[in-house]
Write an enzyme that holds these catalytic residues in place. Structure first.
Site, PDB file in Angstrom:
ATOM      1  N   ASP A   9       0.865  -1.184   0.000  1.00  0.00           N
ATOM      2  CA  ASP A   9       0.000   0.000   0.000  1.00  0.00           C
ATOM      3  C   ASP A   9       0.901   1.232   0.000  1.00  0.00           C
ATOM      4  OD1 ASP A   9      -2.365   1.597   0.264  1.00  0.00           O
ATOM      5  OD2 ASP A   9      -1.907   1.843   2.382  1.00  0.00           O
ATOM      6  N   SER A  10       0.293   2.382  -0.247  1.00  0.00           N
ATOM      7  CA  SER A  10       1.036   3.634  -0.185  1.00  0.00           C
ATOM      8  C   SER A  10       1.488   3.924   1.249  1.00  0.00           C
ATOM      9  CB  SER A  10       0.156   4.778  -0.685  1.00  0.00           C
ATOM     10  OG  SER A  10      -1.065   4.794   0.041  1.00  0.00           O
ATOM     11  N   CYS A  73      -3.704  -0.955  -2.091  1.00  0.00           N
ATOM     12  CA  CYS A  73      -4.018   0.462  -2.328  1.00  0.00           C
ATOM     13  C   CYS A  73      -5.008   0.580  -3.491  1.00  0.00           C
ATOM     14  CB  CYS A  73      -2.714   1.178  -2.667  1.00  0.00           C
ATOM     15  SG  CYS A  73      -2.926   2.926  -3.003  1.00  0.00           S
ATOM     16  N   GLU A 152      -6.469   8.666   9.785  1.00  0.00           N
ATOM     17  CA  GLU A 152      -5.133   8.586  10.395  1.00  0.00           C
ATOM     18  C   GLU A 152      -5.069   9.360  11.709  1.00  0.00           C
ATOM     19  OE1 GLU A 152      -1.725   8.973   7.890  1.00  0.00           O
ATOM     20  OE2 GLU A 152      -2.538   7.570   6.425  1.00  0.00           O
ATOM     21  N   CYS A 184     -11.215   2.861  -0.892  1.00  0.00           N
ATOM     22  CA  CYS A 184      -9.975   3.418  -0.344  1.00  0.00           C
ATOM     23  C   CYS A 184      -9.634   2.628   0.916  1.00  0.00           C
ATOM     24  CB  CYS A 184     -10.150   4.900  -0.026  1.00  0.00           C
ATOM     25  SG  CYS A 184      -8.727   5.646   0.798  1.00  0.00           S
ATOM     26  N   HIS A 186      -8.524   3.417   3.700  1.00  0.00           N
ATOM     27  CA  HIS A 186      -8.812   4.003   5.015  1.00  0.00           C
ATOM     28  C   HIS A 186     -10.286   3.974   5.416  1.00  0.00           C
ATOM     29  CE1 HIS A 186      -4.801   5.492   4.287  1.00  0.00           C
ATOM     30  NE2 HIS A 186      -4.758   6.152   5.439  1.00  0.00           N
TER      31      HIS A 186
END
Ligand code: DGL
Length: 264
Positions: A9-10, A73, A152, A184, A186
């Site tokens: 993932d990024s 990702c 985050e 996504c 997140h």
């Protein structure tokens, strides 16, 4: 030792995907790479995201001899997957097809929403795949870049996250979709607040859950399933391991020990 499954993932968001993989496939060994030095990928060009993705995939293949690669990702899945599939012989699983497979299997699917980063939404990857698999569906896509920062920050269910979700998803207020693809890494941690806004009539499609099912099927079909006992996950990042371990544990749902730094 049997070959591991590579996941990248990024940054740390892909841990929501790894969490589902570990749960669905407890005897597999996973190697996770989070490109924390170059995150976010969400606003970057297709060329840049493809270059980064290929660098990480090459690393996982040459250093860890992975048997399968999961592109956790969504932005990389949207922008880099076609190029990656041309290069590698091992199976490469992205997030788009598993989510679209689930949407196509739903009973009610006349209206499907997609939320993701700017890069994911701009690429049209979900819309193209949905057009093929569910041609009759009305598809509405909304970029929601601020949700990454909220997740985050750990602001998953407070007044601010609810207000931001309500603003982004306002086009769905009077006409909620039958399903919403959480496109996504997140967004799964914001599921509760998203569900509260849209109501129970909308099925939320979680890319990690769907990808874990697809990987499970693929391992059976290719007879590549590990025969060992409960295995482990190894974590590598391209920047500070401390922040990744501290905040990432919220995405992974358990403590992250022994996160190592890697130079690609
Ligand atoms: N991992 C990215 C995704 O799923 C979100 C974070 C970023 O922009 O890099 O699209």
């Amino acid at each position: 030792m049997e070959n591991p499954i590579g996941v990248f993932d990024s940054g740390m968001g892909g841990l929501t995907v790894l969490k589902e993989l570990v749960q669905a496939l407890p005897s597999e060994h996973f190697v996770y790479v989070g490109d924390t030095a170059r995150v976010p990928y969400g606003g970057k060009s297709a060329e840049t995201v493809t270059r980064y993705s290929i660098e990480i995939a090459n690393h996982l293949i040459t250093r860890h001899d992975i048997k399968l690669l999961v592109v956790a990702c969504n932005t990389a899945s949207s922008l880099a997957l076609p190029a990656m599939r041309k290069i590698y012989k091992i199976p490469v699983v992205g997030m788009i097809d598993p989510c679209v497979r689930r949407a196509a299997a739903l009973r009610r699917k006349s209206s499907i929403g997609v939320i993701g980063t700017l890069g994911t939404v701009r690429s049209g990857a979900y819309e193209d795949a949905l057009r093929g698999a569910v041609p009759s569906a009305k598809v509405r896509s909304i970029p929601c870049p601020l949700l990454v920062a909220l997740a985050e920050e750990g602001w998953t269910d407070n007044d601010i996250s609810r207000a931001v979700i309500a603003e982004y998803l306002s086009p769905f207020r009077s006409d909620p979709p039958d399903a919403l693809i959480l496109g996504c890494t997140h967004y799964p941690v914001l599921k509760g607040a998203i569900r509260d806004f849209l109501g129970e009539g909308t099925v939320l499609i979680d890319s990690g859950e769907e990808a874990a099912m697809v990987v499970d099927i693929l391992l059976s079909e290719t007879q590549a399933r590990s025969k060992g006992e409960a295995r482990r996950a190894e974590f590598f990042v391209t920047d500070d391991p401390e922040r990744f371990a501290r905040i990432g544990s919220g995405f992974f749902g358990r403590e992250l020990c022994d996160v190592r730094r890697v130079t690609l």
